[in-house]
Design an enzyme around this catalytic site. Structure first.
Site, PDB file in Angstrom:
ATOM      1  N   CYS A 199       0.858  -1.181   0.000  1.00  0.00           N
ATOM      2  CA  CYS A 199       0.000   0.000   0.000  1.00  0.00           C
ATOM      3  C   CYS A 199       0.902   1.242   0.000  1.00  0.00           C
ATOM      4  O   CYS A 199       1.983   1.232   0.567  1.00  0.00           O
ATOM      5  CB  CYS A 199      -0.941   0.101   1.185  1.00  0.00           C
ATOM      6  SG  CYS A 199      -2.172  -1.194   1.241  1.00  0.00           S
ATOM      7  N   ARG A 221       3.979  -0.632  -4.653  1.00  0.00           N
ATOM      8  CA  ARG A 221       3.612  -1.116  -3.313  1.00  0.00           C
ATOM      9  C   ARG A 221       2.201  -1.701  -3.264  1.00  0.00           C
ATOM     10  O   ARG A 221       1.748  -2.158  -2.214  1.00  0.00           O
ATOM     11  CB  ARG A 221       3.696   0.029  -2.302  1.00  0.00           C
ATOM     12  CG  ARG A 221       5.076   0.620  -2.203  1.00  0.00           C
ATOM     13  CD  ARG A 221       5.072   1.819  -1.299  1.00  0.00           C
ATOM     14  NE  ARG A 221       4.982   1.427   0.084  1.00  0.00           N
ATOM     15  CZ  ARG A 221       6.013   1.231   0.882  1.00  0.00           C
ATOM     16  NH1 ARG A 221       7.231   1.400   0.415  1.00  0.00           N
ATOM     17  NH2 ARG A 221       5.853   0.885   2.129  1.00  0.00           N
ATOM     18  N   TRP A 241      -3.047  -2.534  -1.653  1.00  0.00           N
ATOM     19  CA  TRP A 241      -2.847  -3.982  -1.792  1.00  0.00           C
ATOM     20  C   TRP A 241      -3.797  -4.598  -0.768  1.00  0.00           C
ATOM     21  O   TRP A 241      -3.629  -4.431   0.435  1.00  0.00           O
ATOM     22  CB  TRP A 241      -1.395  -4.368  -1.494  1.00  0.00           C
ATOM     23  CG  TRP A 241      -1.134  -5.824  -1.675  1.00  0.00           C
ATOM     24  CD1 TRP A 241      -0.918  -6.479  -2.842  1.00  0.00           C
ATOM     25  CD2 TRP A 241      -1.071  -6.816  -0.650  1.00  0.00           C
ATOM     26  NE1 TRP A 241      -0.721  -7.820  -2.611  1.00  0.00           N
ATOM     27  CE2 TRP A 241      -0.815  -8.053  -1.271  1.00  0.00           C
ATOM     28  CE3 TRP A 241      -1.210  -6.789   0.743  1.00  0.00           C
ATOM     29  CZ2 TRP A 241      -0.687  -9.244  -0.566  1.00  0.00           C
ATOM     30  CZ3 TRP A 241      -1.086  -7.978   1.447  1.00  0.00           C
ATOM     31  CH2 TRP A 241      -0.821  -9.189   0.795  1.00  0.00           C
ATOM     32  N   ASN A 251      -2.016   2.361   5.748  1.00  0.00           N
ATOM     33  CA  ASN A 251      -1.183   1.198   5.429  1.00  0.00           C
ATOM     34  C   ASN A 251      -1.041   0.390   6.711  1.00  0.00           C
ATOM     35  O   ASN A 251      -0.831   0.983   7.772  1.00  0.00           O
ATOM     36  CB  ASN A 251       0.235   1.618   5.031  1.00  0.00           C
ATOM     37  CG  ASN A 251       0.289   2.231   3.660  1.00  0.00           C
ATOM     38  OD1 ASN A 251      -0.722   2.319   2.982  1.00  0.00           O
ATOM     39  ND2 ASN A 251       1.464   2.677   3.272  1.00  0.00           N
ATOM     40  N   GLY A 252      -1.065  -0.930   6.594  1.00  0.00           N
ATOM     41  CA  GLY A 252      -0.905  -1.780   7.771  1.00  0.00           C
ATOM     42  C   GLY A 252      -2.176  -2.563   8.034  1.00  0.00           C
ATOM     43  O   GLY A 252      -3.055  -2.651   7.161  1.00  0.00           O
ATOM     44  N   GLU A 278      14.990 -20.280  -6.264  1.00  0.00           N
ATOM     45  CA  GLU A 278      14.792 -18.894  -6.680  1.00  0.00           C
ATOM     46  C   GLU A 278      14.250 -18.836  -8.120  1.00  0.00           C
ATOM     47  O   GLU A 278      13.355 -18.039  -8.417  1.00  0.00           O
ATOM     48  CB  GLU A 278      16.119 -18.122  -6.539  1.00  0.00           C
ATOM     49  CG  GLU A 278      16.097 -16.696  -7.011  1.00  0.00           C
ATOM     50  CD  GLU A 278      15.046 -15.812  -6.346  1.00  0.00           C
ATOM     51  OE1 GLU A 278      14.440 -16.208  -5.340  1.00  0.00           O
ATOM     52  OE2 GLU A 278      14.809 -14.714  -6.878  1.00  0.00           O
ATOM     53  N   LYS A 334      10.648 -17.154  -9.153  1.00  0.00           N
ATOM     54  CA  LYS A 334      10.544 -16.092 -10.153  1.00  0.00           C
ATOM     55  C   LYS A 334       9.536 -16.481 -11.221  1.00  0.00           C
ATOM     56  O   LYS A 334       8.682 -15.693 -11.607  1.00  0.00           O
ATOM     57  CB  LYS A 334      11.929 -15.875 -10.780  1.00  0.00           C
ATOM     58  CG  LYS A 334      12.352 -14.506 -10.978  1.00  0.00           C
ATOM     59  CD  LYS A 334      12.859 -13.705  -9.831  1.00  0.00           C
ATOM     60  CE  LYS A 334      12.101 -13.718  -8.553  1.00  0.00           C
ATOM     61  NZ  LYS A 334      12.713 -13.019  -7.457  1.00  0.00           N
ATOM     62  N   GLU A 388       5.889 -16.586  -9.896  1.00  0.00           N
ATOM     63  CA  GLU A 388       5.460 -15.258  -9.472  1.00  0.00           C
ATOM     64  C   GLU A 388       4.931 -14.412 -10.632  1.00  0.00           C
ATOM     65  O   GLU A 388       3.930 -13.720 -10.487  1.00  0.00           O
ATOM     66  CB  GLU A 388       6.703 -14.586  -8.866  1.00  0.00           C
ATOM     67  CG  GLU A 388       6.472 -13.354  -8.090  1.00  0.00           C
ATOM     68  CD  GLU A 388       7.783 -12.809  -7.503  1.00  0.00           C
ATOM     69  OE1 GLU A 388       8.865 -13.408  -7.714  1.00  0.00           O
ATOM     70  OE2 GLU A 388       7.713 -11.777  -6.840  1.00  0.00           O
ATOM     71  N   HIS A 395      11.801 -40.073  -4.688  1.00  0.00           N
ATOM     72  CA  HIS A 395      11.102 -40.334  -3.417  1.00  0.00           C
ATOM     73  C   HIS A 395       9.665 -39.818  -3.452  1.00  0.00           C
ATOM     74  O   HIS A 395       9.054 -39.646  -2.396  1.00  0.00           O
ATOM     75  CB  HIS A 395      11.880 -39.720  -2.249  1.00  0.00           C
ATOM     76  CG  HIS A 395      13.241 -40.310  -2.103  1.00  0.00           C
ATOM     77  ND1 HIS A 395      13.440 -41.617  -1.708  1.00  0.00           N
ATOM     78  CD2 HIS A 395      14.472 -39.804  -2.367  1.00  0.00           C
ATOM     79  CE1 HIS A 395      14.741 -41.872  -1.699  1.00  0.00           C
ATOM     80  NE2 HIS A 395      15.377 -40.796  -2.108  1.00  0.00           N
ATOM     81  N   LYS A 430       5.261  -5.127  -3.669  1.00  0.00           N
ATOM     82  CA  LYS A 430       6.606  -5.082  -3.089  1.00  0.00           C
ATOM     83  C   LYS A 430       6.498  -4.621  -1.639  1.00  0.00           C
ATOM     84  O   LYS A 430       5.538  -3.951  -1.278  1.00  0.00           O
ATOM     85  CB  LYS A 430       7.446  -4.089  -3.893  1.00  0.00           C
ATOM     86  CG  LYS A 430       8.907  -4.378  -3.815  1.00  0.00           C
ATOM     87  CD  LYS A 430       9.599  -4.197  -5.117  1.00  0.00           C
ATOM     88  CE  LYS A 430      11.058  -4.550  -5.011  1.00  0.00           C
ATOM     89  NZ  LYS A 430      11.322  -5.881  -5.500  1.00  0.00           N
TER      90      LYS A 430
END
Ligand code: F6R
Length: 576
Positions: free
Chosen positions: A2, A27, A72, A98-99, A451, A455, A458, A474, A571
């Site tokens: 946010c 954000r 967000w 925000n939060g 990683e 990526k 995502e 396995h 982000k």
């Protein structure tokens, strides 16, 4: 996560706030809105989707005071009702938040029982109504009293219809204020101040501010005035620019050599080795903590420190914190976070600190909550990263830990020559036809697989996962058929024969395989081989991730998605 912006001054504010929202969009981009103070009346404009959806609504208001938000979603779906700013029932207060207010249900029920009405599913709307409920003396007292009852995190910018002012409040989520004598600003990211002011204030937890056209006044939670230090906007701050690239992600991948050189020389020449050795004196165990990509970088760090003789452990921050492990005097805790704001990582730092543990923070920003709690800060100086999917910051986190390890052992190395060998021009296959993709590797290559898979999933939304190559038989081998693709990564000649056996097991079951390797002359039955220039055992992990980052990018573009703004993500994850 946010974004908040606020402006008060002598210019019409809609366009100023809109441009700030564009800078904060990384954000969160589920919805956005503004509250504008027009002749003692608060007007709101809102849009679902990214900031471009708001731009058609601006220009019609004569407002010089306003607050804005890009969301967000945490509580309530992405629709207009849940979009910020939220108004109090009487329309006198507007809030952007925000939060997360953890006890919002309790507060909402109390307010409902007192006749208050709500129009959204958000936790944030209770803030506006709580302030109205406590509005008995002065506006700042109403705000202080309202948040006193709230648990959780908040950065708030607030308007009151009867006062030509912006009010601000902070707990845990970042918030900054600036004033040039004529105009005042509030933001959740100092990047919006660039080009407007040279200095700014950092709000600390449980601080409040009143911003008017002349100045800004700060208060503590008892309502007493406090004085605060001004900080300069660092030269490291950059204005957002994609340069010649169509997307930030591609630009940031191509920024990797420059970013690596900056990080490497910054640490090599400015880190205080004596202080580092003092911190490590008597310590046997190094614990790496981070989230997502930063966690993967920490896994590489664990390998590097193991090689120089330490016992190492690695944790996802969200797991470490709730496990509440014993904080041990023979351990040093290395917390890795690009933003330095990630709530889970920050919660670990607070916990470690409370238990008197020693912290090294590896962050990509000069100022952040995490740095404040650390005994030592190691900056990655990768430059600001805008794409949600981290690339250059990751490579820089890995070189930061490698450089730390060689500094501890005083090993002479020159990584610049390896950085000069990095490649970006790969002939990458089209993998868009696959619905299942596996990444396999052994030892440090497996971390790179983790990683690479993160990526790819995502930004392409393809279901993929990473598996240590030896683990395939396995269980996961049962998923292999001719619709699956496996991407095998290998930098280590000692284990190549074993990996080749795993590849053969996949091929025998009709599975497709791409091998990405720094080894020369590999003889292996695969669909294609991507060759990466060899550097050194340790540095190869920094170079071999690049084709995986580029493959994720290419696949995302072919599928028609936006690599900079993957769905559902943002982000700087400032909620736990
Ligand atoms: C993935 C990604 C995330 C972040 C994670 C931690 O591409 O960027 O997984 O790595 O959210 O963020 P920081 O490093 O800011 O703590």
């Amino acid at each position: 996560m946010c974004g908040i912006a606020g402006y008060i001054g002598d210019s019409p504010c809609e366009e100023i706030l809109l441009q700030d929202l564009y800078k904060l969009e990384y954000r969160g981009y589920d919805s956005c809105g503004m509250a504008l103070l027009c002749n003692k009346k608060i007007e709101t404009i809102k849009a679902v989707g990214d900031i471009s959806h708001l731009s058609s609504q601006i220009g019609g208001h004569d407002a010089r005071i306003g607050i804005a938000h890009t969301r967000w979603a945490t509580h309530g779906k992405c629709d207009i009702c849940n979009c910020h700013p939220h108004l109090s029932m009487n329309g006198k207060w507007a809030v952007v938040h925000n939060g997360i207010i953890e006890n919002f249900k309790e507060i909402k029920n109390t307010l409902l029982s007192k006749g208050y009405t709500f129009h959204s599913e958000t936790d944030s709307e209770v803030i506006a109504n709580s302030i109205q409920y406590h509005d008995k003396t002065t506006p700042i007292q109403a705000i202080i009293r309202a948040v006193r009852h709230m648990r959780g995190s908040f950065a708030l910018a607030i308007l009151n219809a009867d006062n030509n002012k912006i009010y601000a409040a902070k707990r845990t989520s970042p918030l900054y204020v600036a004033h040039d004598g004529k105009c005042g600003y509030v933001t959740s990211d100092v990047a919006t101040f660039i080009g407007k002011v040279a200095k700014y204030y950092r709000m600390e937890d449980n601080e409040f501010a009143i911003i008017d056209t002349q100045s800004v006044t700060f208060f503590n939670s008892s309502g007493q005035k406090i004085t605060k230090e001004l900080y300069s906007i660092g030269t490291e701050m950059e204005l957002s620019s994609k340069g010649e690239y169509p997307y930030y992600m591609l630009k940031e991948i191509h920024d990797i050599p420059k970013a690596l050189k900056n990080t490497y020389s910054h640490i090599k020449y400015s880190l205080d080795r004596t202080q580092l050795l003092k911190l490590l004196k008597g310590k046997k165990n190094i614990v790496f903590i981070g989230c997502g990509t930063a966690y993967h970088a920490g896994l590489h760090g664990a390998y590097y420190f193991e090689e120089i003789g330490y016992h190492t452990e690695s944790f996802y921050a969200s797991e470490f914190y709730y496990r509440k492990p014993r904080i041990d005097r023979t351990s040093v805790y290395i917390l890795v976070s690009q933003s330095g704001e990630t709530a889970d990582t920050f919660a670990c730092a607070k916990y470690i600190r409370e238990h008197k543990g020693k912290i090294i923070a590896i962050t990509n920003v000069p100022y952040c909550a995490l740095n404040n709690l650390a005994d030592m800060v190691v900056g990655t100086t990768a430059g600001k990263e805008y794409a949600v999917a981290s690339t250059k910051a990751y490579n820089c986190q890995v070189i930061a830990m490698l450089t730390l390890a060689v500094i501890v052992k005083d090993i002479p190395v020159d990584y610049d020559r390896y950085i000069d060998r990095l490649q970006f021009d790969y002939d990458l296959p089209d993998i868009t036809g696959y619905k299942k993709i596996f990444f396999i590797g052994r030892l440090a290559d497996y971390i790179t697989c983790m990683e690479g898979a993160l990526k790819l999933k995502e930004i392409t939304y393809i279901n993929c996962s990473s598996i240590p190559a030896g683990e395939l038989k396995h269980g996961t081998l049962s998923l292999i058929d001719d619709d699956t693709l496996t991407i095998a990564v290998c930098t280590n000649s000692d284990i190549f024969d074993k990996l080749r056996n795993n590849i053969s097991e996949i091929r025998s079951r009709g599975g497709h395989v791409i091998l990405i390797t720094t080894l020369d002359d590999v003889d292996c039955d695969v669909d294609s081989i991507i060759r990466v220039a060899r550097t050194s055992n340790e540095f190869d992990q920094i170079s071999i991730i690049i084709p995986l980052q580029l493959l994720a990018y290419k696949t995302c573009i072919t599928l028609g998605h936006d690599p900079d703004k993957p769905r559902n993500l943002a982000k700087s994850v400032t909620v736990e």
